[in-house]
Design a protein around this motif. Structure first.
Motif, PDB file in Angstrom:
ATOM      1  N   UNK A  19      -3.886  -0.581  -7.399  1.00  0.00           N
ATOM      2  CA  UNK A  19      -5.139  -0.151  -6.790  1.00  0.00           C
ATOM      3  C   UNK A  19      -5.076  -0.336  -5.286  1.00  0.00           C
ATOM      4  N   UNK A  20      -5.473   0.701  -4.542  1.00  0.00           N
ATOM      5  CA  UNK A  20      -5.450   0.655  -3.084  1.00  0.00           C
ATOM      6  C   UNK A  20      -6.815   1.108  -2.587  1.00  0.00           C
ATOM      7  N   UNK A  21      -7.393   0.358  -1.676  1.00  0.00           N
ATOM      8  CA  UNK A  21      -8.670   0.730  -1.083  1.00  0.00           C
ATOM      9  C   UNK A  21      -8.514   0.977   0.399  1.00  0.00           C
ATOM     10  N   UNK A  22      -9.305   1.925   0.909  1.00  0.00           N
ATOM     11  CA  UNK A  22      -9.252   2.226   2.338  1.00  0.00           C
ATOM     12  C   UNK A  22     -10.610   2.701   2.814  1.00  0.00           C
ATOM     13  N   UNK A  23     -10.917   2.377   4.055  1.00  0.00           N
ATOM     14  CA  UNK A  23     -12.146   2.880   4.660  1.00  0.00           C
ATOM     15  C   UNK A  23     -11.891   4.288   5.169  1.00  0.00           C
ATOM     16  N   UNK A  24     -12.905   4.891   5.751  1.00  0.00           N
ATOM     17  CA  UNK A  24     -12.770   6.264   6.253  1.00  0.00           C
ATOM     18  C   UNK A  24     -11.642   6.376   7.276  1.00  0.00           C
ATOM     19  N   UNK A  25     -11.371   5.327   8.024  1.00  0.00           N
ATOM     20  CA  UNK A  25     -10.303   5.363   9.022  1.00  0.00           C
ATOM     21  C   UNK A  25      -8.934   5.037   8.472  1.00  0.00           C
ATOM     22  N   UNK A  26      -8.807   4.811   7.181  1.00  0.00           N
ATOM     23  CA  UNK A  26      -7.544   4.390   6.597  1.00  0.00           C
ATOM     24  C   UNK A  26      -6.668   5.490   6.057  1.00  0.00           C
ATOM     25  N   UNK A  27      -7.017   6.750   6.304  1.00  0.00           N
ATOM     26  CA  UNK A  27      -6.243   7.858   5.749  1.00  0.00           C
ATOM     27  C   UNK A  27      -4.808   7.845   6.263  1.00  0.00           C
ATOM     28  N   UNK A  28      -4.622   7.608   7.554  1.00  0.00           N
ATOM     29  CA  UNK A  28      -3.261   7.584   8.103  1.00  0.00           C
ATOM     30  C   UNK A  28      -2.439   6.460   7.493  1.00  0.00           C
ATOM     31  N   UNK A  29      -3.060   5.307   7.281  1.00  0.00           N
ATOM     32  CA  UNK A  29      -2.347   4.181   6.669  1.00  0.00           C
ATOM     33  C   UNK A  29      -1.929   4.527   5.238  1.00  0.00           C
ATOM     34  N   UNK A  30      -2.793   5.215   4.505  1.00  0.00           N
ATOM     35  CA  UNK A  30      -2.441   5.639   3.146  1.00  0.00           C
ATOM     36  C   UNK A  30      -1.276   6.625   3.170  1.00  0.00           C
ATOM     37  N   UNK A  31      -1.291   7.548   4.106  1.00  0.00           N
ATOM     38  CA  UNK A  31      -0.193   8.507   4.225  1.00  0.00           C
ATOM     39  C   UNK A  31       1.120   7.791   4.514  1.00  0.00           C
ATOM     40  N   UNK A  32       1.083   6.816   5.405  1.00  0.00           N
ATOM     41  CA  UNK A  32       2.295   6.055   5.723  1.00  0.00           C
ATOM     42  C   UNK A  32       2.791   5.286   4.506  1.00  0.00           C
ATOM     43  N   UNK A  33       1.860   4.689   3.768  1.00  0.00           N
ATOM     44  CA  UNK A  33       2.235   3.941   2.574  1.00  0.00           C
ATOM     45  C   UNK A  33       2.962   4.838   1.582  1.00  0.00           C
ATOM     46  N   UNK A  34       2.374   5.984   1.256  1.00  0.00           N
ATOM     47  CA  UNK A  34       2.964   6.844   0.235  1.00  0.00           C
ATOM     48  C   UNK A  34       4.242   7.523   0.713  1.00  0.00           C
ATOM     49  N   UNK A  35       4.365   7.785   2.000  1.00  0.00           N
ATOM     50  CA  UNK A  35       5.607   8.349   2.529  1.00  0.00           C
ATOM     51  C   UNK A  35       6.748   7.344   2.471  1.00  0.00           C
ATOM     52  N   UNK A  36       6.427   6.056   2.568  1.00  0.00           N
ATOM     53  CA  UNK A  36       7.455   5.012   2.560  1.00  0.00           C
ATOM     54  C   UNK A  36       7.934   4.662   1.154  1.00  0.00           C
ATOM     55  N   UNK A  37       7.159   5.013   0.140  1.00  0.00           N
ATOM     56  CA  UNK A  37       7.521   4.677  -1.231  1.00  0.00           C
ATOM     57  C   UNK A  37       8.444   5.729  -1.835  1.00  0.00           C
ATOM     58  N   UNK A  38       9.409   5.306  -2.644  1.00  0.00           N
ATOM     59  CA  UNK A  38      10.237   6.293  -3.341  1.00  0.00           C
ATOM     60  C   UNK A  38       9.405   7.016  -4.400  1.00  0.00           C
ATOM     61  N   UNK A  39       9.685   8.284  -4.604  1.00  0.00           N
ATOM     62  CA  UNK A  39       8.905   9.072  -5.561  1.00  0.00           C
ATOM     63  C   UNK A  39       9.124   8.626  -7.004  1.00  0.00           C
TER      64      UNK A  39
END
Length: 63
Positions: A19-39
């Motif tokens: 589970x991952x939570x983010x505020x309205x300003x956290x979209x870029x952080x979520x993108x970075x997280x998922x780009x760094x993870x292997x598929x």
């Protein structure tokens, strides 16, 4: 906490749900997280986001 660096090579269901939570300003952080993870990490994700009220338009919140 141990770290398991093995990656899954098959398409079986996720072993863990994260589970991952983010505020309205956290979209870029979520993108970075998922780009760094292997598929093929074997992880399933549930993302909960909080949007600014102005982004909801005319949607009224229940009280």
């Amino acid at each position: 906490m141990s770290t398991d660096n093995r990656q899954r090579s098959d398409r079986s269901p996720a072993s863990f749900v994260v589970g991952v939570g983010a505020s309205a300003g956290g979209v870029e952080a979520l993108q970075e997280l998922f780009q760094a993870l292997p598929s093929n990490s074997g992880l399933g994700f549930v993302v909960i986001g909080r949007h600014r009220q102005s982004a909801l338009g005319t949607h009224r919140q229940a009280r």
